[in-house]
Motif scaffolding. Structure first.
Motif, PDB file in Angstrom:
ATOM      1  N   SER A  22       0.814  -1.212   0.000  1.00 36.34           N
ATOM      2  CA  SER A  22       0.000   0.000   0.000  1.00 36.34           C
ATOM      3  C   SER A  22       0.850   1.266   0.000  1.00 36.34           C
ATOM      4  O   SER A  22       0.343   2.356  -0.219  1.00 36.34           O
ATOM      5  N   ILE A  23       2.145   1.138   0.224  1.00 39.53           N
ATOM      6  CA  ILE A  23       3.040   2.297   0.238  1.00 39.53           C
ATOM      7  C   ILE A  23       3.587   2.497  -1.171  1.00 39.53           C
ATOM      8  O   ILE A  23       4.362   1.697  -1.674  1.00 39.53           O
ATOM      9  N   GLU A  24       3.180   3.559  -1.801  1.00 46.03           N
ATOM     10  CA  GLU A  24       3.506   3.815  -3.205  1.00 46.03           C
ATOM     11  C   GLU A  24       5.007   3.832  -3.476  1.00 46.03           C
ATOM     12  O   GLU A  24       5.471   3.317  -4.485  1.00 46.03           O
ATOM     13  N   GLU A  25       5.803   4.395  -2.571  1.00 48.81           N
ATOM     14  CA  GLU A  25       7.248   4.494  -2.770  1.00 48.81           C
ATOM     15  C   GLU A  25       7.940   3.130  -2.765  1.00 48.81           C
ATOM     16  O   GLU A  25       9.053   2.991  -3.245  1.00 48.81           O
ATOM     17  N   LEU A  26       7.293   2.128  -2.186  1.00 46.88           N
ATOM     18  CA  LEU A  26       7.888   0.801  -2.083  1.00 46.88           C
ATOM     19  C   LEU A  26       7.314  -0.196  -3.088  1.00 46.88           C
ATOM     20  O   LEU A  26       7.717  -1.354  -3.100  1.00 46.88           O
ATOM     21  N   ARG A  27       6.408   0.232  -3.923  1.00 43.96           N
ATOM     22  CA  ARG A  27       5.768  -0.685  -4.870  1.00 43.96           C
ATOM     23  C   ARG A  27       6.706  -0.990  -6.036  1.00 43.96           C
ATOM     24  O   ARG A  27       7.369  -0.114  -6.573  1.00 43.96           O
ATOM     25  N   THR A  28       6.763  -2.276  -6.408  1.00 47.62           N
ATOM     26  CA  THR A  28       7.586  -2.720  -7.534  1.00 47.62           C
ATOM     27  C   THR A  28       6.707  -3.269  -8.650  1.00 47.62           C
ATOM     28  O   THR A  28       5.561  -3.639  -8.425  1.00 47.62           O
ATOM     29  N   ASN A  29       7.281  -3.345  -9.848  1.00 48.38           N
ATOM     30  CA  ASN A  29       6.557  -3.977 -10.949  1.00 48.38           C
ATOM     31  C   ASN A  29       6.887  -5.469 -10.966  1.00 48.38           C
ATOM     32  O   ASN A  29       7.560  -5.976 -10.070  1.00 48.38           O
ATOM     33  N   GLU A  30       6.444  -6.170 -12.002  1.00 50.87           N
ATOM     34  CA  GLU A  30       6.644  -7.627 -12.072  1.00 50.87           C
ATOM     35  C   GLU A  30       8.105  -8.018 -12.216  1.00 50.87           C
ATOM     36  O   GLU A  30       8.472  -9.175 -12.014  1.00 50.87           O
ATOM     37  N   ASN A  31       8.971  -7.070 -12.539  1.00 47.78           N
ATOM     38  CA  ASN A  31      10.400  -7.335 -12.679  1.00 47.78           C
ATOM     39  C   ASN A  31      11.217  -6.883 -11.471  1.00 47.78           C
ATOM     40  O   ASN A  31      12.439  -6.850 -11.524  1.00 47.78           O
ATOM     41  N   GLY A  32      10.558  -6.509 -10.383  1.00 42.79           N
ATOM     42  CA  GLY A  32      11.264  -6.087  -9.187  1.00 42.79           C
ATOM     43  C   GLY A  32      11.788  -4.665  -9.251  1.00 42.79           C
ATOM     44  O   GLY A  32      12.538  -4.236  -8.382  1.00 42.79           O
ATOM     45  N   GLU A  33      11.385  -3.923 -10.259  1.00 43.69           N
ATOM     46  CA  GLU A  33      11.843  -2.534 -10.406  1.00 43.69           C
ATOM     47  C   GLU A  33      10.909  -1.604  -9.632  1.00 43.69           C
ATOM     48  O   GLU A  33       9.687  -1.695  -9.750  1.00 43.69           O
ATOM     49  N   LEU A  34      11.488  -0.730  -8.825  1.00 46.11           N
ATOM     50  CA  LEU A  34      10.661   0.240  -8.110  1.00 46.11           C
ATOM     51  C   LEU A  34       9.946   1.130  -9.117  1.00 46.11           C
ATOM     52  O   LEU A  34      10.570   1.648 -10.052  1.00 46.11           O
ATOM     53  N   LYS A  36       8.497   4.087  -8.703  1.00 49.48           N
ATOM     54  CA  LYS A  36       8.830   5.513  -8.599  1.00 49.48           C
ATOM     55  C   LYS A  36      10.278   5.829  -8.949  1.00 49.48           C
ATOM     56  O   LYS A  36      10.622   6.983  -9.149  1.00 49.48           O
ATOM     57  N   TYR A  37      11.140   4.817  -8.979  1.00 50.98           N
ATOM     58  CA  TYR A  37      12.561   5.029  -9.237  1.00 50.98           C
ATOM     59  C   TYR A  37      13.021   4.072 -10.327  1.00 50.98           C
ATOM     60  O   TYR A  37      13.368   2.927 -10.039  1.00 50.98           O
ATOM     61  N   LYS A  38      13.045   4.517 -11.540  1.00 52.91           N
ATOM     62  CA  LYS A  38      13.405   3.664 -12.672  1.00 52.91           C
ATOM     63  C   LYS A  38      14.851   3.181 -12.558  1.00 52.91           C
ATOM     64  O   LYS A  38      15.719   3.888 -12.053  1.00 52.91           O
ATOM     65  N   ASN A  39      15.069   1.956 -13.032  1.00 53.01           N
ATOM     66  CA  ASN A  39      16.380   1.293 -13.034  1.00 53.01           C
ATOM     67  C   ASN A  39      16.910   0.976 -11.643  1.00 53.01           C
ATOM     68  O   ASN A  39      18.104   0.769 -11.469  1.00 53.01           O
ATOM     69  N   LEU A  40      16.038   0.919 -10.659  1.00 50.34           N
ATOM     70  CA  LEU A  40      16.419   0.474  -9.325  1.00 50.34           C
ATOM     71  C   LEU A  40      15.638  -0.815  -9.060  1.00 50.34           C
ATOM     72  O   LEU A  40      14.419  -0.795  -8.909  1.00 50.34           O
ATOM     73  N   PHE A  41      16.354  -1.933  -9.056  1.00 46.61           N
ATOM     74  CA  PHE A  41      15.733  -3.247  -8.957  1.00 46.61           C
ATOM     75  C   PHE A  41      15.954  -3.840  -7.571  1.00 46.61           C
ATOM     76  O   PHE A  41      17.046  -3.742  -7.015  1.00 46.61           O
ATOM     77  N   ILE A  42      14.929  -4.496  -7.063  1.00 45.14           N
ATOM     78  CA  ILE A  42      14.978  -5.164  -5.771  1.00 45.14           C
ATOM     79  C   ILE A  42      14.943  -6.667  -6.047  1.00 45.14           C
ATOM     80  O   ILE A  42      14.075  -7.145  -6.762  1.00 45.14           O
ATOM     81  N   THR A  43      15.886  -7.411  -5.476  1.00 47.79           N
ATOM     82  CA  THR A  43      15.932  -8.844  -5.767  1.00 47.79           C
ATOM     83  C   THR A  43      15.881  -9.719  -4.519  1.00 47.79           C
ATOM     84  O   THR A  43      16.073 -10.918  -4.609  1.00 47.79           O
ATOM     85  N   ASP A  44      15.607  -9.155  -3.371  1.00 47.06           N
ATOM     86  CA  ASP A  44      15.589  -9.979  -2.162  1.00 47.06           C
ATOM     87  C   ASP A  44      14.165 -10.402  -1.797  1.00 47.06           C
ATOM     88  O   ASP A  44      13.241 -10.285  -2.589  1.00 47.06           O
ATOM     89  N   ALA A  45      13.970 -10.880  -0.586  1.00 49.45           N
ATOM     90  CA  ALA A  45      12.672 -11.411  -0.157  1.00 49.45           C
ATOM     91  C   ALA A  45      11.585 -10.356  -0.051  1.00 49.45           C
ATOM     92  O   ALA A  45      10.409 -10.695  -0.005  1.00 49.45           O
ATOM     93  N   SER A  46      11.946  -9.096  -0.051  1.00 47.03           N
ATOM     94  CA  SER A  46      10.934  -8.058   0.110  1.00 47.03           C
ATOM     95  C   SER A  46       9.978  -7.969  -1.077  1.00 47.03           C
ATOM     96  O   SER A  46       8.901  -7.407  -0.952  1.00 47.03           O
ATOM     97  N   ILE A  47      10.333  -8.541  -2.242  1.00 44.63           N
ATOM     98  CA  ILE A  47       9.422  -8.486  -3.390  1.00 44.63           C
ATOM     99  C   ILE A  47       8.572  -9.750  -3.532  1.00 44.63           C
ATOM    100  O   ILE A  47       7.756  -9.840  -4.437  1.00 44.63           O
ATOM    101  N   LEU A  48       8.752 -10.714  -2.637  1.00 44.49           N
ATOM    102  CA  LEU A  48       7.924 -11.919  -2.704  1.00 44.49           C
ATOM    103  C   LEU A  48       6.486 -11.581  -2.330  1.00 44.49           C
ATOM    104  O   LEU A  48       6.242 -10.708  -1.502  1.00 44.49           O
ATOM    105  N   PRO A  49       5.518 -12.285  -2.909  1.00 41.96           N
ATOM    106  CA  PRO A  49       4.122 -12.035  -2.547  1.00 41.96           C
ATOM    107  C   PRO A  49       3.845 -12.464  -1.106  1.00 41.96           C
ATOM    108  O   PRO A  49       4.536 -13.338  -0.578  1.00 41.96           O
ATOM    109  N   PRO A  50       2.834 -11.871  -0.477  1.00 44.53           N
ATOM    110  CA  PRO A  50       2.544 -12.188   0.926  1.00 44.53           C
ATOM    111  C   PRO A  50       2.204 -13.659   1.162  1.00 44.53           C
ATOM    112  O   PRO A  50       2.423 -14.176   2.244  1.00 44.53           O
ATOM    113  N   ASP A  51       1.683 -14.331   0.182  1.00 41.96           N
ATOM    114  CA  ASP A  51       1.328 -15.741   0.348  1.00 41.96           C
ATOM    115  C   ASP A  51       2.419 -16.662  -0.201  1.00 41.96           C
ATOM    116  O   ASP A  51       2.169 -17.791  -0.589  1.00 41.96           O
ATOM    117  N   GLY A  52       3.658 -16.165  -0.212  1.00 46.48           N
ATOM    118  CA  GLY A  52       4.792 -16.917  -0.736  1.00 46.48           C
ATOM    119  C   GLY A  52       5.203 -18.058   0.184  1.00 46.48           C
ATOM    120  O   GLY A  52       4.530 -18.357   1.174  1.00 46.48           O
TER     121      GLY A  52
END
Length: 76
Positions: A22-34, A36-52
């Protein structure tokens, strides 16, 4: 907040930066890219879905591998 766990137990914090957050600044797309911040990719557990998975280690490894391949394609 610190909680004491019995010996042998574990806790995995995930989904803080998923597509569904729900926090817009922390939302990623399907490729783990933030979003609001293009070319900044997240690859750790924080991008896993809640029911992972309960034990996310291998899912983190798979996601990192896939996202790494995606990022390399962007550089071509």
């Amino acid at each position: 907040y610190f909680k004491k766990f019995p010996i042998g137990s574990d806790a995995h914090y995930t989904s803080t930066m998923s597509q569904n957050t729900s926090i817009e600044e922390l939302r990623t797309n399907e490729n783990g890219e933030l979003i609001k911040y293009k070319n900044l990719f997240i690859t750790d557990a924080s991008i896993l879905p809640p029911d992972g998975p309960h034990f996310p280690t291998f899912q983190i490894m798979v996601n990192s591998y896939k996202l790494g391949k995606h990022i390399v394609k962007l550089d071509d």
